[in-house]
Design a protein around this motif. Structure first.
Motif, PDB file in Angstrom:
ATOM      1  N   HIS A 123      16.832  29.249  34.035  1.00 22.49           N
ATOM      2  CA  HIS A 123      16.669  30.705  33.962  1.00 22.49           C
ATOM      3  C   HIS A 123      16.842  31.260  32.555  1.00 22.49           C
ATOM      4  O   HIS A 123      16.598  32.449  32.327  1.00 22.49           O
ATOM      5  N   GLY A 124      17.315  30.445  31.632  1.00 21.62           N
ATOM      6  CA  GLY A 124      17.479  30.929  30.260  1.00 21.62           C
ATOM      7  C   GLY A 124      18.476  32.061  30.143  1.00 21.62           C
ATOM      8  O   GLY A 124      18.235  33.059  29.445  1.00 21.62           O
ATOM      9  N   LEU A 125      19.620  31.926  30.800  1.00 19.97           N
ATOM     10  CA  LEU A 125      20.623  32.992  30.752  1.00 19.97           C
ATOM     11  C   LEU A 125      21.216  33.131  29.353  1.00 19.97           C
ATOM     12  O   LEU A 125      21.587  32.142  28.717  1.00 19.97           O
ATOM     13  N   ASP A 126      21.307  34.368  28.903  1.00 23.78           N
ATOM     14  CA  ASP A 126      22.057  34.654  27.678  1.00 23.78           C
ATOM     15  C   ASP A 126      23.533  34.873  27.981  1.00 23.78           C
ATOM     16  O   ASP A 126      24.400  34.493  27.192  1.00 23.78           O
ATOM     17  N   ILE A 127      23.809  35.520  29.119  1.00 21.49           N
ATOM     18  CA  ILE A 127      25.174  35.843  29.529  1.00 21.49           C
ATOM     19  C   ILE A 127      25.346  35.472  30.995  1.00 21.49           C
ATOM     20  O   ILE A 127      24.474  35.755  31.832  1.00 21.49           O
ATOM     21  N   TYR A 128      26.474  34.852  31.320  1.00 25.31           N
ATOM     22  CA  TYR A 128      26.877  34.708  32.717  1.00 25.31           C
ATOM     23  C   TYR A 128      28.216  35.406  32.874  1.00 25.31           C
ATOM     24  O   TYR A 128      29.158  35.157  32.124  1.00 25.31           O
ATOM     25  N   HIS A 129      28.308  36.314  33.858  1.00 23.96           N
ATOM     26  CA  HIS A 129      29.503  37.133  34.032  1.00 23.96           C
ATOM     27  C   HIS A 129      30.111  36.864  35.409  1.00 23.96           C
ATOM     28  O   HIS A 129      29.516  37.189  36.440  1.00 23.96           O
ATOM     29  N   GLY A 130      31.305  36.275  35.421  1.00 21.74           N
ATOM     30  CA  GLY A 130      32.074  36.128  36.649  1.00 21.74           C
ATOM     31  C   GLY A 130      32.826  37.421  36.915  1.00 21.74           C
ATOM     32  O   GLY A 130      33.762  37.766  36.184  1.00 21.74           O
ATOM     33  N   LEU A 131      32.420  38.144  37.940  1.00 21.20           N
ATOM     34  CA  LEU A 131      32.913  39.505  38.154  1.00 21.20           C
ATOM     35  C   LEU A 131      34.264  39.567  38.846  1.00 21.20           C
ATOM     36  O   LEU A 131      34.872  40.640  38.897  1.00 21.20           O
ATOM     37  N   SER A 132      34.736  38.449  39.381  1.00 24.69           N
ATOM     38  CA  SER A 132      35.977  38.498  40.168  1.00 24.69           C
ATOM     39  C   SER A 132      36.905  37.345  39.819  1.00 24.69           C
ATOM     40  O   SER A 132      37.147  36.456  40.636  1.00 24.69           O
ATOM     41  N   HIS A 133      37.374  37.329  38.572  1.00 23.50           N
ATOM     42  CA  HIS A 133      38.436  36.426  38.111  1.00 23.50           C
ATOM     43  C   HIS A 133      38.029  34.983  37.849  1.00 23.50           C
ATOM     44  O   HIS A 133      38.841  34.227  37.320  1.00 23.50           O
ATOM     45  N   GLU A 134      36.814  34.576  38.224  1.00 22.18           N
ATOM     46  CA  GLU A 134      36.510  33.146  38.190  1.00 22.18           C
ATOM     47  C   GLU A 134      35.209  32.838  37.457  1.00 22.18           C
ATOM     48  O   GLU A 134      34.254  33.624  37.499  1.00 22.18           O
ATOM     49  N   LEU A 135      35.194  31.661  36.833  1.00 24.87           N
ATOM     50  CA  LEU A 135      33.989  31.070  36.264  1.00 24.87           C
ATOM     51  C   LEU A 135      33.785  29.690  36.879  1.00 24.87           C
ATOM     52  O   LEU A 135      34.753  29.049  37.305  1.00 24.87           O
ATOM     53  N   PRO A 136      32.542  29.195  36.911  1.00 27.40           N
ATOM     54  CA  PRO A 136      32.315  27.818  37.368  1.00 27.40           C
ATOM     55  C   PRO A 136      33.061  26.815  36.488  1.00 27.40           C
ATOM     56  O   PRO A 136      33.370  27.091  35.317  1.00 27.40           O
ATOM     57  N   TYR A 195      42.671  31.425  37.685  1.00 25.53           N
ATOM     58  CA  TYR A 195      42.442  32.550  36.776  1.00 25.53           C
ATOM     59  C   TYR A 195      42.748  32.167  35.332  1.00 25.53           C
ATOM     60  O   TYR A 195      42.027  32.557  34.408  1.00 25.53           O
ATOM     61  N   ARG A 196      43.817  31.389  35.131  1.00 28.23           N
ATOM     62  CA  ARG A 196      44.138  30.965  33.764  1.00 28.23           C
ATOM     63  C   ARG A 196      43.023  30.093  33.198  1.00 28.23           C
ATOM     64  O   ARG A 196      42.604  30.282  32.050  1.00 28.23           O
ATOM     65  N   GLN A 197      42.534  29.146  33.994  1.00 27.62           N
ATOM     66  CA  GLN A 197      41.464  28.278  33.516  1.00 27.62           C
ATOM     67  C   GLN A 197      40.199  29.074  33.186  1.00 27.62           C
ATOM     68  O   GLN A 197      39.528  28.805  32.188  1.00 27.62           O
ATOM     69  N   SER A 198      39.880  30.066  33.994  1.00 27.34           N
ATOM     70  CA  SER A 198      38.701  30.885  33.732  1.00 27.34           C
ATOM     71  C   SER A 198      38.866  31.676  32.444  1.00 27.34           C
ATOM     72  O   SER A 198      37.936  31.776  31.638  1.00 27.34           O
ATOM     73  N   CYS A 199      40.054  32.237  32.241  1.00 29.93           N
ATOM     74  CA  CYS A 199      40.301  33.005  31.014  1.00 29.93           C
ATOM     75  C   CYS A 199      40.232  32.116  29.776  1.00 29.93           C
ATOM     76  O   CYS A 199      39.705  32.529  28.729  1.00 29.93           O
ATOM     77  N   LEU A 200      40.743  30.920  29.875  1.00 33.73           N
ATOM     78  CA  LEU A 200      40.755  30.026  28.719  1.00 33.73           C
ATOM     79  C   LEU A 200      39.352  29.500  28.401  1.00 33.73           C
ATOM     80  O   LEU A 200      39.042  29.215  27.245  1.00 33.73           O
ATOM     81  N   ARG A 201      38.492  29.359  29.425  1.00 32.44           N
ATOM     82  CA  ARG A 201      37.142  28.856  29.196  1.00 32.44           C
ATOM     83  C   ARG A 201      36.162  29.949  28.773  1.00 32.44           C
ATOM     84  O   ARG A 201      35.156  29.667  28.124  1.00 32.44           O
ATOM     85  N   ALA A 202      36.421  31.192  29.147  1.00 32.82           N
ATOM     86  CA  ALA A 202      35.469  32.277  28.888  1.00 32.82           C
ATOM     87  C   ALA A 202      35.360  32.571  27.398  1.00 32.82           C
ATOM     88  O   ALA A 202      36.339  32.483  26.648  1.00 32.82           O
ATOM     89  N   ASP A 203      34.150  32.944  26.982  1.00 35.04           N
ATOM     90  CA  ASP A 203      33.991  33.420  25.603  1.00 35.04           C
ATOM     91  C   ASP A 203      34.672  34.771  25.420  1.00 35.04           C
ATOM     92  O   ASP A 203      35.252  35.039  24.366  1.00 35.04           O
ATOM     93  N   ILE A 204      34.604  35.619  26.448  1.00 34.43           N
ATOM     94  CA  ILE A 204      35.281  36.915  26.431  1.00 34.43           C
ATOM     95  C   ILE A 204      35.866  37.186  27.810  1.00 34.43           C
ATOM     96  O   ILE A 204      35.212  36.956  28.831  1.00 34.43           O
ATOM     97  N   VAL A 205      37.091  37.685  27.815  1.00 31.39           N
ATOM     98  CA  VAL A 205      37.717  38.171  29.042  1.00 31.39           C
ATOM     99  C   VAL A 205      37.588  39.697  29.052  1.00 31.39           C
ATOM    100  O   VAL A 205      38.028  40.373  28.116  1.00 31.39           O
ATOM    101  N   VAL A 206      36.977  40.227  30.088  1.00 34.94           N
ATOM    102  CA  VAL A 206      36.882  41.676  30.267  1.00 34.94           C
ATOM    103  C   VAL A 206      38.015  42.109  31.188  1.00 34.94           C
ATOM    104  O   VAL A 206      38.078  41.676  32.347  1.00 34.94           O
ATOM    105  N   ALA A 207      38.906  42.938  30.687  1.00 33.50           N
ATOM    106  CA  ALA A 207      39.992  43.492  31.490  1.00 33.50           C
ATOM    107  C   ALA A 207      39.613  44.899  31.922  1.00 33.50           C
ATOM    108  O   ALA A 207      39.079  45.676  31.125  1.00 33.50           O
ATOM    109  N   ILE A 208      39.887  45.233  33.190  1.00 30.42           N
ATOM    110  CA  ILE A 208      39.459  46.538  33.680  1.00 30.42           C
ATOM    111  C   ILE A 208      40.448  47.650  33.345  1.00 30.42           C
ATOM    112  O   ILE A 208      40.206  48.814  33.666  1.00 30.42           O
ATOM    113  N   SER A 209      41.551  47.295  32.689  1.00 32.12           N
ATOM    114  CA  SER A 209      42.485  48.300  32.176  1.00 32.12           C
ATOM    115  C   SER A 209      43.234  47.700  30.995  1.00 32.12           C
ATOM    116  O   SER A 209      43.259  46.476  30.818  1.00 32.12           O
ATOM    117  N   GLN A 210      43.852  48.562  30.194  1.00 31.46           N
ATOM    118  CA  GLN A 210      44.648  48.064  29.081  1.00 31.46           C
ATOM    119  C   GLN A 210      45.858  47.302  29.598  1.00 31.46           C
ATOM    120  O   GLN A 210      46.286  46.312  28.993  1.00 31.46           O
TER     121      GLN A 210
END
Length: 376
Positions: A85-98, A136-151
């Motif tokens: 699919h040639g993804l530029d971005i993959y966004h895990g919306l609920s705490h997790e990444l593959p 959740y820790r593994q997903s945060c450590l692997r992600a290029d960016i972690v998006v937090a929904i609050s400060q």
């Protein structure tokens, strides 16, 4: 850009993370239609399965094996399905990444909603805490960016998972624009009839679990002087409901506390708009979206000190210590009696809610994606 999303919650969760997924994806599709969006889901089913076509979104359903083992497909199969699919971005919306890689082209983003299982461990079973912490820790450590929904969530991710600040971005969520649309008298009458609404009520919206504080609200309502005391309307379901019904009976409020269960999304704005005020005495949240829904609906809000509540509530809400029923009772009585205070809170609430308009939240998230792509 071509952006992919973990859309399991989009299709199968009617509240919470499902609402966040739908609001996020629809906001991006509406305000940035020049980009392509693909939703990855183990099964294309449920009440929301027809929505992607209405917004020009592509859906990638799992293969038969993936449908049989959906958790495994989300962890291992999505990158394989996405390779063509040639993804530029993959966004895990609920705490997790593959667990497997998408390849060098695709940058990964994961949304973190809260770490309450670590900040409030007594509210969660031991097994759940261990599982969430690992995933959740593994997903945060692997992600290029972690998006937090609050400060508050951003601070927790940094402090508890040791994720560097430069890899964390705060991107607030929005609520449906429907909450800002005034309902007419016919709609008000319809809602009062089908839900049996009292003439004057305080509204609570949320899961009926100890953390949300509905038990504190019932205790507080019992302390409001009888002449000032409104009814309480509770929207939501959960394991605490039998105990809350018993508590209401013990407090002499059996006929004054109304349990509506889970109501249709289309009815929620009208339920907010007819309320005298909205009370949300939660112990802790990732963001507290009902606060924003209430402010957008032009309803005064009373919520809790601490956690993230000052972010969605701003200077518009009143704040009391979570679990302090007496302080909450005083705040309820004050807002119900003082019309000038009510009008001031409503005006401030409308202004503050504009900070979370879907055009702004969508732009902030798109900027995260754009910044990642420029660093490739």
């Amino acid at each position: 850009m071509h952006i992919g999303f973990d859309a399991k919650r989009f299709f199968h969760n009617p509240t919470g993370l499902g609402n966040y997924s739908r609001s996020t994806i629809f906001g991006l599709a509406e305000h940035f239609p020049q980009h392509s969006y693909t939703l990855y889901t183990p099964r294309l089913s449920g009440p929301f399965c027809t929505l992607p076509a209405c917004h020009g979104l592509h859906v990638q359903e799992a293969c038969p094996l993936g449908r049989a083992f959906p958790a495994l497909w989300r962890s291992l199969g999505i990158p394989r399905a996405a390779r063509g699919h040639g993804l530029d971005i993959y966004h895990g919306l609920s705490h997790e990444l593959p667990l497997t890689s998408f390849g060098s082209r695709t940058r990964t983003v994961v949304s973190m909603h809260d770490l309450l299982f670590l900040t409030h461990p007594h509210l969660y079973p031991w097994v759940d805490r261990q599982l969430y912490a690992f995933k959740y820790r593994q997903s945060c450590l692997r992600a290029d960016i972690v998006v937090a929904i609050s400060q508050k969530t951003a601070d927790d991710v940094h402090e508890l998972f040791a994720v560097p600040r430069e890899r964390i971005r705060v991107a607030y969520q929005s609520c449906s624009p429907a909450f800002g649309v005034t309902r007419d008298q016919n709609e008000a009458h319809r809602l009062r009839t089908i839900h049996g609404l009292p003439e004057r009520y305080v509204l609570f919206v949320g899961s009926l679990i100890p953390r949300k504080g509905a038990q504190t609200l019932i205790s507080a309502l019992a302390q409001v002087p009888g002449a000032d005391r409104p009814d309480l309307v509770i929207v939501g379901k959960g394991p605490l409901e039998p105990a809350l019904r018993e508590q209401a009976r013990d407090c002499g409020l059996a006929g004054r506390v109304h349990f509506l269960g889970q109501v249709a999304d289309a009815d929620l704005p009208g339920l907010y708009q007819q309320a005298a005020l909205f009370a949300y005495p939660s112990v802790g949240e990732g963001f507290g979206i009902p606060i924003l829904e209430a402010l957008s609906s032009r309803v005064p809000v009373i919520t809790s000190t601490g956690s993230c509540f000052a972010e969605p509530g701003g200077d518009a809400a009143l704040y009391t210590t979570p679990g302090d029923a007496s302080a909450l009772a005083e705040a309820l009585a004050r807002v119900l009696r003082d019309s000038d205070l009510r009008h001031d809170m409503i005006a401030k609430g409308v202004r503050h809610a504009q900070n979370f308009h879907i055009s702004r939240t969508s732009a902030a998230l798109m900027q995260v994606y754009a910044d990642l792509c420029t660093k490739r």
